[in-house]
Design an enzyme around this catalytic site. Sequence first.
Site, PDB file in Angstrom:
ATOM      1  N   LYS A 107      57.604 133.620  68.403  1.00 42.75           N
ATOM      2  CA  LYS A 107      58.184 135.068  67.889  1.00 42.75           C
ATOM      3  C   LYS A 107      58.385 135.803  69.070  1.00 42.75           C
ATOM      4  O   LYS A 107      59.566 136.811  69.250  1.00 42.75           O
ATOM      5  CB  LYS A 107      57.444 135.541  66.664  1.00 42.75           C
ATOM      6  CG  LYS A 107      57.484 134.692  65.548  1.00 42.75           C
ATOM      7  CD  LYS A 107      58.230 135.245  64.461  1.00 42.75           C
ATOM      8  CE  LYS A 107      58.526 134.437  63.258  1.00 42.75           C
ATOM      9  NZ  LYS A 107      57.239 134.486  62.416  1.00 42.75           N
ATOM     10  N   LYS A 192      63.316 122.897  63.245  1.00 43.76           N
ATOM     11  CA  LYS A 192      63.235 122.974  61.593  1.00 43.76           C
ATOM     12  C   LYS A 192      64.173 123.616  61.135  1.00 43.76           C
ATOM     13  O   LYS A 192      64.821 124.760  61.861  1.00 43.76           O
ATOM     14  CB  LYS A 192      61.726 123.448  61.119  1.00 43.76           C
ATOM     15  CG  LYS A 192      61.626 124.821  61.765  1.00 43.76           C
ATOM     16  CD  LYS A 192      60.373 125.348  60.873  1.00 43.76           C
ATOM     17  CE  LYS A 192      60.271 126.978  61.263  1.00 43.76           C
ATOM     18  NZ  LYS A 192      59.059 127.791  60.566  1.00 43.76           N
ATOM     19  N   LYS A 195      65.130 130.496  58.530  1.00 45.83           N
ATOM     20  CA  LYS A 195      66.186 131.691  58.332  1.00 45.83           C
ATOM     21  C   LYS A 195      66.828 132.259  59.356  1.00 45.83           C
ATOM     22  O   LYS A 195      67.772 132.839  59.487  1.00 45.83           O
ATOM     23  CB  LYS A 195      65.528 132.617  57.510  1.00 45.83           C
ATOM     24  CG  LYS A 195      65.132 132.137  55.960  1.00 45.83           C
ATOM     25  CD  LYS A 195      64.216 133.176  55.323  1.00 45.83           C
ATOM     26  CE  LYS A 195      63.261 132.671  54.391  1.00 45.83           C
ATOM     27  NZ  LYS A 195      62.104 133.374  54.162  1.00 45.83           N
TER      28      LYS A 195
END
Length: 329
Positions: A107, A192, A195
């Site tokens: 992140k 992966k 979103k």
Amino acid sequence: MSGIRSTGFLHLGNYFGAIRNYVRMQDEYDCYFMVADLHTLTTHPDTTELKNNVHRVLAENIACGLNPEKVALYCQSHLHETAELYLYLNMLAYTGELEKTTTFKDKVRQHPDNVNAGLLTYPVLMAADILLQRATLVPVGKDQEQHLEMARNFAKRFNYRYGAGDDIFPEPQAFNFGEQLVKVPSLDGTGKMSKSENQNAAIFLSDSDDQIRNKVKKAKTDSGPTAPNTPMPDYIENIFQLLRLVSAPDVVEKYLADYQGASIRYGDLKKQLGEDMVNFIRPVRERAEAIQNDETYLRQIMEMGAEKARKNARSTMEKVRSAMGLSYY
Ligand code: AMP
């Protein structure tokens, strides 16, 4: 107990990593599933779309087969006890272990301009959600394994420090029907399905039939194996992994045999995968749209779910405060 953030539409990773297991668990276990709207704020501080997104996640969960009469389906921010437990657990979490978390490092890379303390303590908030319900099983995808290990560590630390021989919190375990935790790959051959990363490489439960077909058509392939039994590159393995999720076993066998015999045509493989995905997603999409438009129903669901979850939360917090010595009269 498990949760999904309300950062937008759900994708196949959420379905196969999480929701499919929720649906299978609901008949056998006492289940608590929530929309993690507070976790959403760690990366999406703009709340303009939040209400819509919370409604959408609820609607998609129900459209996938979750029955709000059987499970507690609720919204994280409706349980104020979560914030209190999060505060106590923060005193037991070390900055060093939080900084080493893989998702935190990811992140920081993705949002270098908003590395807030909430992002660092994301696993602590997740532990608070789980421990508040004193949950033992947590259906999650493989990407959450490390967070769950941290939740176990926080539970153990709390029990050791304040439990006086009693286990206030059970140690939660990752749960998946079947052998292993699932990781649904992205269509572009990297990492992966997610979103926030490449949206064209994720298949959303809200995608139209044509969007699904087009995304699958653009999935990364090459000119194909030139000799029998060539080792499969990762991006082709990913396509087969998706095929295993939505197609019939004999279809998977056929294409695998074609690959091994070096006679496979990737155009056909992708066409088949696209159609099988369309057939899988269309009914979910249509049900979710109808549910999302019924705000009265969604409100009832949220109230009913929060009421069930709050009962557990209150009794847990009484135990926690008492164990910690925070009761002065
Ligand atoms: P999130 O969207 O990060 O809130 O994740 C909600 C749930 O979906 C968690 O249980 C994740 O483990 C699961 N999940 C998200 N992406 C994937 C993926 N690509 N494969 C498997 N599970 C996933």
